[in-house]
Design a protein around this motif. Structure first.
Motif, PDB file in Angstrom:
ATOM      1  N   ALA A 100       1.006  -1.067  -0.135  1.00 11.44           N
ATOM      2  CA  ALA A 100       0.146  -0.218  -0.032  1.00 11.44           C
ATOM      3  C   ALA A 100       0.884   1.144   0.098  1.00 11.44           C
ATOM      4  N   SER A 101       0.243   2.076  -0.592  1.00  8.13           N
ATOM      5  CA  SER A 101       1.126   3.629  -0.516  1.00  8.13           C
ATOM      6  C   SER A 101       0.171   4.660  -0.623  1.00  8.13           C
ATOM      7  N   LEU A 102       0.684   5.979  -0.286  1.00  3.06           N
ATOM      8  CA  LEU A 102      -0.013   7.252  -0.308  1.00  3.06           C
ATOM      9  C   LEU A 102       0.730   8.221  -0.593  1.00  3.06           C
ATOM     10  N   PHE A 103       0.221   9.196  -1.564  1.00  8.78           N
ATOM     11  CA  PHE A 103       0.926  10.525  -1.869  1.00  8.78           C
ATOM     12  C   PHE A 103       0.009  11.575  -0.921  1.00  8.78           C
ATOM     13  N   GLY A 104       0.799  12.394  -0.310  1.00  9.73           N
ATOM     14  CA  GLY A 104       0.006  13.129   0.495  1.00  9.73           C
ATOM     15  C   GLY A 104       0.757  14.752   0.638  1.00  9.73           C
ATOM     16  N   ILE A 105       0.056  15.831   1.065  1.00  7.80           N
ATOM     17  CA  ILE A 105       0.870  16.992   0.858  1.00  7.80           C
ATOM     18  C   ILE A 105       0.635  17.493   2.602  1.00  7.80           C
ATOM     19  N   THR A 107       0.722  20.885   4.859  1.00  8.17           N
ATOM     20  CA  THR A 107       1.113  22.460   4.632  1.00  8.17           C
ATOM     21  C   THR A 107       1.360  22.753   6.237  1.00  8.17           C
ATOM     22  N   ARG A 108       0.970  24.172   6.174  1.00  5.22           N
ATOM     23  CA  ARG A 108       1.325  24.749   7.688  1.00  5.22           C
ATOM     24  C   ARG A 108       0.134  24.082   8.506  1.00  5.22           C
ATOM     25  N   THR A 109      -0.852  23.845   8.087  1.00 12.37           N
ATOM     26  CA  THR A 109      -1.883  23.528   9.063  1.00 12.37           C
ATOM     27  C   THR A 109      -2.819  22.168   8.851  1.00 12.37           C
ATOM     28  N   ARG A 110      -2.558  21.542   7.607  1.00  3.56           N
ATOM     29  CA  ARG A 110      -2.970  20.315   7.523  1.00  3.56           C
ATOM     30  C   ARG A 110      -2.081  19.592   6.846  1.00  3.56           C
ATOM     31  N   PHE A 111      -2.487  18.061   6.799  1.00  5.17           N
ATOM     32  CA  PHE A 111      -1.910  17.130   6.037  1.00  5.17           C
ATOM     33  C   PHE A 111      -3.203  16.497   5.127  1.00  5.17           C
ATOM     34  N   ILE A 112      -2.768  16.585   3.682  1.00  6.37           N
ATOM     35  CA  ILE A 112      -3.904  16.232   2.658  1.00  6.37           C
ATOM     36  C   ILE A 112      -3.489  14.897   2.265  1.00  6.37           C
ATOM     37  N   TYR A 113      -4.429  14.182   2.473  1.00 11.50           N
ATOM     38  CA  TYR A 113      -4.584  12.816   1.938  1.00 11.50           C
ATOM     39  C   TYR A 113      -5.023  12.782   0.503  1.00 11.50           C
ATOM     40  N   LEU A 114      -4.011  12.493  -0.413  1.00  6.80           N
ATOM     41  CA  LEU A 114      -4.557  12.678  -1.743  1.00  6.80           C
ATOM     42  C   LEU A 114      -4.578  11.249  -2.625  1.00  6.80           C
ATOM     43  N   ILE A 115      -3.682  10.573  -2.923  1.00  9.14           N
ATOM     44  CA  ILE A 115      -3.556   9.383  -3.663  1.00  9.14           C
ATOM     45  C   ILE A 115      -3.292   8.082  -2.987  1.00  9.14           C
ATOM     46  N   PRO A 116      -4.418   7.560  -2.361  1.00  9.09           N
ATOM     47  CA  PRO A 116      -3.783   6.238  -1.916  1.00  9.09           C
ATOM     48  C   PRO A 116      -4.010   5.165  -2.843  1.00  9.09           C
ATOM     49  N   VAL A 117      -3.147   4.039  -2.678  1.00  8.25           N
ATOM     50  CA  VAL A 117      -3.305   2.667  -3.321  1.00  8.25           C
ATOM     51  C   VAL A 117      -3.005   1.853  -2.421  1.00  8.25           C
ATOM     52  N   SER A 118      -3.692   0.517  -2.558  1.00  2.32           N
ATOM     53  CA  SER A 118      -3.503  -0.862  -2.058  1.00  2.32           C
ATOM     54  C   SER A 118      -3.726  -2.090  -3.026  1.00  2.32           C
ATOM     55  N   ASN A 119      -2.636  -2.837  -2.874  1.00  2.00           N
ATOM     56  CA  ASN A 119      -3.130  -4.207  -3.805  1.00  2.00           C
ATOM     57  C   ASN A 119      -3.937  -5.093  -2.816  1.00  2.00           C
ATOM     58  N   ARG A 120      -3.935  -6.263  -3.332  1.00  2.00           N
ATOM     59  CA  ARG A 120      -4.956  -7.170  -2.578  1.00  2.00           C
ATOM     60  C   ARG A 120      -4.275  -7.685  -1.075  1.00  2.00           C
ATOM     61  N   GLU A 121      -3.166  -7.721  -1.138  1.00  2.00           N
ATOM     62  CA  GLU A 121      -2.382  -8.109   0.143  1.00  2.00           C
ATOM     63  C   GLU A 121      -2.667  -6.763   1.146  1.00  2.00           C
ATOM     64  N   GLY A 122      -2.212  -5.640   0.320  1.00  2.00           N
ATOM     65  CA  GLY A 122      -2.432  -4.446   1.517  1.00  2.00           C
ATOM     66  C   GLY A 122      -4.039  -4.575   1.716  1.00  2.00           C
ATOM     67  N   LYS A 123      -4.808  -4.725   1.079  1.00  2.00           N
ATOM     68  CA  LYS A 123      -6.370  -4.805   1.687  1.00  2.00           C
ATOM     69  C   LYS A 123      -6.455  -5.772   2.622  1.00  2.00           C
ATOM     70  N   GLU A 124      -6.191  -7.012   2.324  1.00  2.00           N
ATOM     71  CA  GLU A 124      -6.116  -7.945   3.343  1.00  2.00           C
ATOM     72  C   GLU A 124      -5.649  -7.772   4.675  1.00  2.00           C
ATOM     73  N   CYS A 125      -4.396  -7.075   4.805  1.00  2.00           N
ATOM     74  CA  CYS A 125      -3.718  -6.805   6.004  1.00  2.00           C
ATOM     75  C   CYS A 125      -4.372  -5.475   6.491  1.00  2.00           C
ATOM     76  N   CYS A 126      -5.162  -4.724   5.901  1.00  2.00           N
ATOM     77  CA  CYS A 126      -5.742  -3.519   6.294  1.00  2.00           C
ATOM     78  C   CYS A 126      -4.623  -2.530   6.695  1.00  2.00           C
ATOM     79  N   ALA A 127      -3.784  -2.418   5.285  1.00  3.11           N
ATOM     80  CA  ALA A 127      -2.561  -1.791   5.531  1.00  3.11           C
ATOM     81  C   ALA A 127      -2.741  -0.074   5.494  1.00  3.11           C
ATOM     82  N   MET A 128      -3.886   0.364   4.916  1.00  9.47           N
ATOM     83  CA  MET A 128      -4.418   1.872   4.832  1.00  9.47           C
ATOM     84  C   MET A 128      -4.705   2.247   6.318  1.00  9.47           C
ATOM     85  N   PHE A 129      -5.318   1.249   7.148  1.00  7.24           N
ATOM     86  CA  PHE A 129      -5.872   1.570   8.241  1.00  7.24           C
ATOM     87  C   PHE A 129      -4.554   1.980   9.163  1.00  7.24           C
ATOM     88  N   ALA A 130      -3.589   1.059   9.045  1.00  9.77           N
ATOM     89  CA  ALA A 130      -2.174   1.139   9.758  1.00  9.77           C
ATOM     90  C   ALA A 130      -1.554   2.613   9.267  1.00  9.77           C
TER      91      ALA A 130
END
Length: 188
Positions: A100-105, A107-130
């Motif tokens: 799983a991977s995530l591109f984010g930005i 700024t001074r006041t926030r973290f912006i969750y922009l482009i996430p991606v997970s493969n089947r194994e990442g989804k099974e392991c709940c990688a994005m939750f972690a």
């Protein structure tokens, strides 16, 4: 914005979110910086049905973010003008494989969750939750940043965000409505 302590935030997680983070922790996941090549390869593999020019655009966007902060127009104009944002590419690895991977930005006041991606194994392991829990613990809480997940009209995605305590923050927009029949009537 978050306090510096992650524990009050974690107490607000939905039961299912806490269960998925526990499941992720049992998978032996490692979260660290990912390379652009790794991110793009995973994104392309998981989004083969997307138009091919989008694959090139994703790479160009991420490269531009790392090369030239002014190239990103998704954060506030003040932050862009002042160069106050930092791009992040996180990777979640299992036994050395990117799942799983995530591109984010940031700024001074926030973290912006922009482009996430997970493969089947990442989804099974709940990688994005972690990964989201990791970002909240290591970036948002210590710096008092708002985690901006940019919402979703897709119920499953919205439920994922709500599981971390996300609340809906509507954004106002203005649309110009010029029905053709009215335009013709005005120009007679």
């Amino acid at each position: 914005p978050y306090s510096k302590d992650i524990n009050p935030i974690r107490r607000q997680y939905a039961t299912n979110t806490r269960r998925n983070i526990t499941k992720a922790n049992k998978c032996g996941l490692e979260i660290r910086e990912a390379s652009i090549d790794e991110f793009v390869a995973l994104w392309q593999t998981e989004n083969q049905s997307m138009r091919s020019d989008l694959h090139t655009t994703i790479r160009s966007l991420i490269e531009a973010a790392f090369k030239s902060r002014d190239a990103i127009n998704c954060v506030s104009k003040v932050d862009i003008a002042e160069g106050n944002f930092t791009p992040h590419l996180f990777g979640v690895y299992r036994e050395g494989r990117l799942v799983a991977s995530l591109f984010g930005i940031q700024t001074r006041t926030r973290f912006i969750y922009l482009i996430p991606v997970s493969n089947r194994e990442g989804k099974e392991c709940c990688a994005m939750f972690a990964l989201v829990d990791h970002i909240l613990e290591t970036i948002c809480c210590p710096q008092g940043l708002t985690f901006d997940c940019e919402g979703s009209m897709i119920e499953g995605v919205a439920r994922f965000y709500r599981g971390f305590g996300a609340v809906e923050q509507p954004y106002a927009s203005i649309a110009r409505c010029r029905p053709e029949w009215l335009v013709r009537l005005m120009h007679r």
